[in-house]
Design an enzyme around this catalytic site. Structure first.
Site, PDB file in Angstrom:
ATOM      1  N   ARG A 172      91.022  35.934  74.257  1.00  0.00           N
ATOM      2  CA  ARG A 172      91.939  36.515  75.253  1.00  0.00           C
ATOM      3  C   ARG A 172      91.597  36.098  76.681  1.00  0.00           C
ATOM      4  NH1 ARG A 172      93.504  36.710  71.074  1.00  0.00           N
ATOM      5  NH2 ARG A 172      94.182  38.447  69.788  1.00  0.00           N
ATOM      6  N   SER A 212      97.891  46.073  73.548  1.00  0.00           N
ATOM      7  CA  SER A 212      96.475  46.364  73.285  1.00  0.00           C
ATOM      8  C   SER A 212      95.717  46.507  74.600  1.00  0.00           C
ATOM      9  CB  SER A 212      95.856  45.242  72.451  1.00  0.00           C
ATOM     10  OG  SER A 212      96.438  45.203  71.168  1.00  0.00           O
ATOM     11  N   GLU A 223      91.537  44.446  78.019  1.00  0.00           N
ATOM     12  CA  GLU A 223      92.373  43.285  77.699  1.00  0.00           C
ATOM     13  C   GLU A 223      93.571  43.256  78.649  1.00  0.00           C
ATOM     14  OE1 GLU A 223      95.132  41.692  74.004  1.00  0.00           O
ATOM     15  OE2 GLU A 223      93.186  42.565  73.541  1.00  0.00           O
TER      16      GLU A 223
END
Length: 298
Positions: free
Chosen positions: A171, A220, A290
């Site tokens: 990510r 998320s 995130e």
């Protein structure tokens, strides 16, 4: 920042532009300026001539993002229809604009009989966003299919960067600050459209069953630590349903934060930090955000 000191554009420049309607959380303050360039040349010229001290941020579909309540002190770039085209280059390769959605990319791949793009059906963002973040889901990541990305640097210089140049990790990429992804080339593998659609349907159903998709959320919230699931750690720390102001940890999926209707971005960020504190106290594991958090606190 006075309009008189901004470079001339052929696209659209909006002062004090509300950003809350453009992000999934539906919260946060305005941008000093919102720039919707007419084309890549318009964007490159603007960034080249813009005062280098002015911050620049690209905005896609506004998932995976908290705009703080004080807004963004600079220019937010939003790519429109001119950057949303997707076309096959050969039997397994797609050329995609930075403003194209994951749904459009995966559907075009299906129609062209190209497999390997199915996971993009589940990423609620644009090519520019998931190239920057190495977006991923259901066992696949953007780095698995990306050949190269076309970017406009903060200096206005246009570059094509091969996947290896982006420094991908989980990510995360090393794309320079203020750079805007205007296009990308992806490569999959031959597949049958019916099989590809079946996999996309499976992913879609799984996502619908597990995630609070009809809520004001950002996707998320925390990265999965090595060998662990963030949602499990959050649950074990007793955070399911935890609230701060109008922000709540989803009962359906504990790695999602929700704006129940009245949350400020401050509420959402404070809730996230309280979750991180409780997870650290319970498990000793420090969760990493995130979701991107940008702008000024009010």
């Amino acid at each position: 920042m006075n309009a008189a000191v901004l470079p001339a554009v052929r696209g659209k420049l909006t002062a004090k532009a509300p950003l809350a309607p453009l992000v999934w959380f539906k919260s946060g303050g305005p941008a000093d300026w919102l720039f919707e360039p007419k084309d890549a040349e318009d964007l490159a010229d603007f960034l080249r001539d813009l005062d280098p001290a002015v911050p620049v941020m690209a905005l896609g579909l506004g998932s995976n993002l908290i705009i703080r309540d004080g807004g963004f002190p600079g220019v937010v770039v939003r790519l429109g229809k001119a950057f949303a085209k997707v076309e096959p280059l050969d039997a397994v390769t797609l050329r995609c604009g930075g403003g194209a959605s994951g749904i459009l990319v995966s559907s075009t791949a299906r129609d062209a009989g190209i497999a390997g793009f199915e996971f993009l059906r589940s990423i609620p963002g644009t090519v520019g966003g998931f190239v920057r973040m190495n977006g991923g889901a259901y066992g696949s990541e953007v780095k698995d299919i990306l050949v190269e990305a076309d970017v406009v640097l903060r200096t206005g210089e246009r570059r094509t960067l091969a996947t290896a140049r982006l420094g991908y990790t989980y990510r995360h990429s090393e794309l320079p600050e203020g750079a805007v992804v205007i296009g990308a080339t992806f490569r999959g593998r031959p597949g049958e459209p019916a099989d590809i659609q079946a996999e996309m349907d499976r992913i879609s159903a799984s996502r619908e069953a597990a995630q609070p998709l009809r809520s004001k959320t950002g996707g998320s919230t925390f990265k999965n630590p090595e060998g662990r699931k963030a949602w499990q750690l959050v649950d074990e720390a007793g955070c399911r349903g935890l609230r701060v102001g109008g922000a709540e940890v989803s009962e359906k999926h504990t790695n999602f934060l929700i704006n129940t209707g009245s949350a400020t971005s401050g509420d959402i960020e404070r809730l996230g930090e309280e979750v991180r504190r409780r997870v650290k106290a319970k498990s000793g594991i420090e969760l990493e955000w995130e979701i991107q958090r940008v702008g000024k606190a009010e």
